[in-house]
Motif scaffolding. Structure first.
Motif, mmCIF file in Angstrom:
data_model
loop_
_atom_site.group_PDB
_atom_site.id
_atom_site.type_symbol
_atom_site.label_atom_id
_atom_site.label_comp_id
_atom_site.label_asym_id
_atom_site.label_seq_id
_atom_site.Cartn_x
_atom_site.Cartn_y
_atom_site.Cartn_z
ATOM 1 N N ALA A 295 0.837 -1.197 0.000
ATOM 2 C CA ALA A 295 0.000 0.000 0.000
ATOM 3 C C ALA A 295 0.876 1.252 0.000
ATOM 4 O O ALA A 295 1.817 1.360 0.789
ATOM 5 C CB ALA A 295 -0.905 -0.013 1.225
ATOM 6 N N GLY A 296 0.543 2.180 -0.874
ATOM 7 C CA GLY A 296 1.262 3.447 -0.916
ATOM 8 C C GLY A 296 2.561 3.421 -1.672
ATOM 9 O O GLY A 296 3.266 4.429 -1.727
ATOM 10 N N GLN A 297 2.949 2.305 -2.263
ATOM 11 C CA GLN A 297 4.226 2.221 -2.967
ATOM 12 C C GLN A 297 4.291 3.247 -4.091
ATOM 13 O O GLN A 297 3.322 3.465 -4.812
ATOM 14 C CB GLN A 297 4.424 0.823 -3.547
ATOM 15 N N VAL A 298 5.451 3.869 -4.236
ATOM 16 C CA VAL A 298 5.652 4.882 -5.271
ATOM 17 C C VAL A 298 6.010 4.190 -6.577
ATOM 18 O O VAL A 298 6.757 3.199 -6.596
ATOM 19 C CB VAL A 298 6.753 5.872 -4.840
ATOM 20 N N ALA A 299 5.507 4.729 -7.683
ATOM 21 C CA ALA A 299 5.596 4.045 -8.977
ATOM 22 C C ALA A 299 7.024 3.735 -9.405
ATOM 23 O O ALA A 299 7.295 2.665 -9.945
ATOM 24 C CB ALA A 299 4.893 4.882 -10.050
ATOM 25 N N ASP A 300 7.966 4.671 -9.181
ATOM 26 C CA ASP A 300 9.314 4.445 -9.702
ATOM 27 C C ASP A 300 10.278 3.914 -8.644
ATOM 28 O O ASP A 300 11.489 3.927 -8.840
ATOM 29 C CB ASP A 300 9.880 5.719 -10.337
ATOM 30 N N ALA A 301 9.753 3.431 -7.513
ATOM 31 C CA ALA A 301 10.605 2.814 -6.496
ATOM 32 C C ALA A 301 10.983 1.402 -6.925
ATOM 33 O O ALA A 301 10.245 0.740 -7.657
ATOM 34 C CB ALA A 301 9.894 2.772 -5.156
ATOM 35 N N VAL A 302 12.132 0.958 -6.467
ATOM 36 C CA VAL A 302 12.566 -0.408 -6.742
ATOM 37 C C VAL A 302 11.625 -1.371 -6.040
ATOM 38 O O VAL A 302 11.323 -1.213 -4.852
ATOM 39 C CB VAL A 302 14.013 -0.623 -6.248
ATOM 40 N N ARG A 303 11.133 -2.357 -6.766
ATOM 41 C CA ARG A 303 10.222 -3.327 -6.166
ATOM 42 C C ARG A 303 10.930 -4.139 -5.083
ATOM 43 O O ARG A 303 12.070 -4.553 -5.247
ATOM 44 C CB ARG A 303 9.668 -4.265 -7.246
ATOM 45 N N GLY A 304 10.230 -4.341 -3.967
ATOM 46 C CA GLY A 304 10.811 -5.098 -2.873
ATOM 47 C C GLY A 304 11.816 -4.314 -2.063
ATOM 48 O O GLY A 304 12.620 -4.909 -1.328
ATOM 49 N N ASN A 305 11.812 -2.966 -2.145
ATOM 50 C CA ASN A 305 12.767 -2.171 -1.376
ATOM 51 C C ASN A 305 12.471 -2.277 0.122
ATOM 52 O O ASN A 305 11.375 -2.668 0.543
ATOM 53 C CB ASN A 305 12.733 -0.715 -1.839
ATOM 54 N N TRP A 306 13.452 -1.907 0.924
ATOM 55 C CA TRP A 306 13.364 -2.138 2.366
ATOM 56 C C TRP A 306 12.252 -1.328 3.019
ATOM 57 O O TRP A 306 11.667 -1.773 4.019
ATOM 58 C CB TRP A 306 14.704 -1.831 3.034
ATOM 59 N N VAL A 307 11.928 -0.159 2.482
ATOM 60 C CA VAL A 307 10.855 0.641 3.069
ATOM 61 C C VAL A 307 9.527 -0.097 2.969
ATOM 62 O O VAL A 307 8.774 -0.195 3.949
ATOM 63 C CB VAL A 307 10.765 2.018 2.373
ATOM 64 N N ASP A 308 9.241 -0.621 1.790
ATOM 65 C CA ASP A 308 7.966 -1.317 1.579
ATOM 66 C C ASP A 308 7.895 -2.639 2.335
ATOM 67 O O ASP A 308 6.806 -3.099 2.689
ATOM 68 C CB ASP A 308 7.752 -1.583 0.086
ATOM 69 N N ARG A 309 9.046 -3.258 2.589
ATOM 70 C CA ARG A 309 9.046 -4.577 3.225
ATOM 71 C C ARG A 309 9.212 -4.520 4.732
ATOM 72 O O ARG A 309 8.595 -5.292 5.463
ATOM 73 C CB ARG A 309 10.169 -5.439 2.637
ATOM 74 N N LEU A 310 10.061 -3.615 5.218
ATOM 75 C CA LEU A 310 10.516 -3.709 6.599
ATOM 76 C C LEU A 310 10.143 -2.524 7.489
ATOM 77 O O LEU A 310 10.055 -2.684 8.711
ATOM 78 C CB LEU A 310 12.049 -3.874 6.628
#
Length: 320
Positions: free
Chosen positions: A11-26
Motif C-alpha cells: 500500500a502506498g508504494q511509489v511508482a518508480d521505487a525499486v520493487r521489494g525495497n526495504w521501506v515497503d518490506r521492513l
C-alpha cells in the motif's frame, strides 16, 4: 488449472521505487510515507549527492597525504549521514512545492503528498527535522565548511522552481547536488582551492549528463503541463549533447587531479579512475534509448557505479 496468485503491491508504494525495497518490506507502516518522501525507497539520489563529497575529501587527502588522518574518515561518514538527511529534506521540499505538478504526471502522482498519504504541514515538519539533524553534523566541521553548508540551502530552495522558468533546470540541480565537493574539500583543508572548484564544475556537467537521461522518462507529461527540461530542449539531439557533457566532465575532473596532486604513481592511479569514470559514461551512451523509459531509468541508476570509480581510485592513491 490453478490460477497463479500475484503478490499485491504494498500500500502506498511509489511508482518508480525499486520493487521489494526495504521501506515497503521492513519499515513500520506509519513511517513509510515519510521515508518515501525522503526517497529512502529510491537510494540513487543519496548516492549522487554523496559521491561528489567523497571526491572532494578524497582529492584533498590525496593532494596532502601527510595531512590525511582519522578526521577524514569522519568527513566520509558525516557526509554519508548528511547526504541521506539533506537529500531527504530536499526531496520533501521538492514534493511540497511540486505537489500540484506531481498529481498530473503518471510517474509521480503516487508520491505521498499528491496521493494523500501525508499532509503538507506534516511534510514540512519532517523536512525541518531532517535538516536540523544534518546541521548538527555540519557543526562538527571547520567554520569555512559550515558556512559553505549553510550557503547551499539557497540552491536547495531554488531548484524545485527552476523547471518553471528555464529549460535548464538540470544546471540548478547540478549546482546543488555537487556542492559537497566544495564542502568536503574545505572540511579537510580549511579553505577552498581551484581543484575543488574544477571538481565541482565536473560534477555539474555530470549532473547534466545523468539528469537529462532521467528527464526523458517524463518528457511527454512535461510537455502537456508545460514543465521545462533539457530532455525536452534537446529532443532527438540529446546523444550529441550528452557526448559534450561527457567530455567536459572528464576533462575538468582530470584537470582537478593534475592541479591537486604532484606527479607520481598516486596521480596516475587517480587519473586512471577518471578514465574509468569516462568509460562508464561512454557505455551508458551506447546503451541509451531516449524513448524507452525503462532504459533511461536503468542508466540513470547506473551512475552510482560510475561515480564510485573515481572515488575508489582516489582512496587507493593514498596508499602509494
Amino acid at each position: 488449472m490453478t490460477a497463479t496468485r500475484q503478490t499485491p503491491e504494498p500500500a502506498g508504494q511509489v511508482a518508480d521505487a525499486v520493487r521489494g525495497n526495504w521501506v515497503d518490506r521492513l519499515a513500520p507502516a506509519p513511517a513509510r510515507p515519510y521515508l518515501r518522501l525522503s526517497r529512502a525507497d529510491r537510494p540513487i539520489g543519496t548516492w549522487l549527492l554523496l559521491l561528489p563529497c567523497w571526491w572532494g575529501v578524497g582529492l584533498a587527502a590525496a593532494a596532502d597525504p601527510a595531512g590525511a588522518g582519522w578526521f577524514d574518515l569522519w568527513i566520509v561518514l558525516g557526509c554519508g549521514i548528511g547526504a541521506w538527511l539533506m537529500r531527504g529534506a530536499g526531496c520533501t521540499w521538492n514534493d511540497i512545492t511540486d505537489r500540484d505538478i506531481d498529481a498530473q504526471v503518471t510517474r509521480t502522482r503516487s508520491r505521498p503528498i499528491p496521493s494523500g498519504q501525508v499532509r503538507v504541514r506534516q511534510a514540512a515538519a519532517w523536512m525541518a527535522a531532517q535538516a536540523g539533524i544534518a546541521f548538527l553534523i555540519l557543526l562538527t566541521f571547520n567554520m569555512a565548511a559550515i558556512l559553505l553548508g549553510i550557503a547551499s540551502l539557497a540552491l536547495v530552495a531554488i531548484y524545485p522552481f527552476a523547471k518553471r522558468f528555464t529549460w535548464w533546470p538540470q544546471i540548478f540541480l547540478g549546482l546543488a547536488f555537487n556542492w559537497g565537493a566544495l564542502l568536503a574539500w574545505t572540511a579537510h583543508t580549511g579553505s577552498l582551492g581551484w581543484p575543488a572548484v574544477l571538481l565541482y564544475a565536473a560534477g555539474i556537467a555530470w549532473t547534466l549528463f545523468y539528469d537529462t537521461i532521467y528527464a526523458h522518462q517524463d518528457k511527454e507529461d512535461d510537455a502537456l503541463i508545460g514543465v521545462k527540461s533539457t530532455a525536452r530542449l534537446f529532443g532527438s539531439a540529446t546523444p550529441a549533447w550528452l557526448w559534450g557533457f561527457l567530455v567536459v566532465t572528464v576533462a575538468l575532473m582530470g584537470l582537478a587531479v593534475v592541479l591537486a596532486m604532484p606527479g607520481g604513481a598516486a596521480r596516475i592511479v587517480a587519473l586512471a579512475g577518471v578514465a574509468g569514470f569516462g568509460a562508464h559514461l561512454v557505455w551508458q551512451l551506447r546503451q541509451l534509448r531516449i524513448d524507452d523509459p525503462d532504459v533511461c531509468l536503468r542508466l540513470f541508476r547506473a551512475n552510482r557505479d560510475a561515480g564510485l570509480i573515481p572515488a575508489l581510485f582516489l582512496a587507493s592513491s593514498l596508499f602509494l
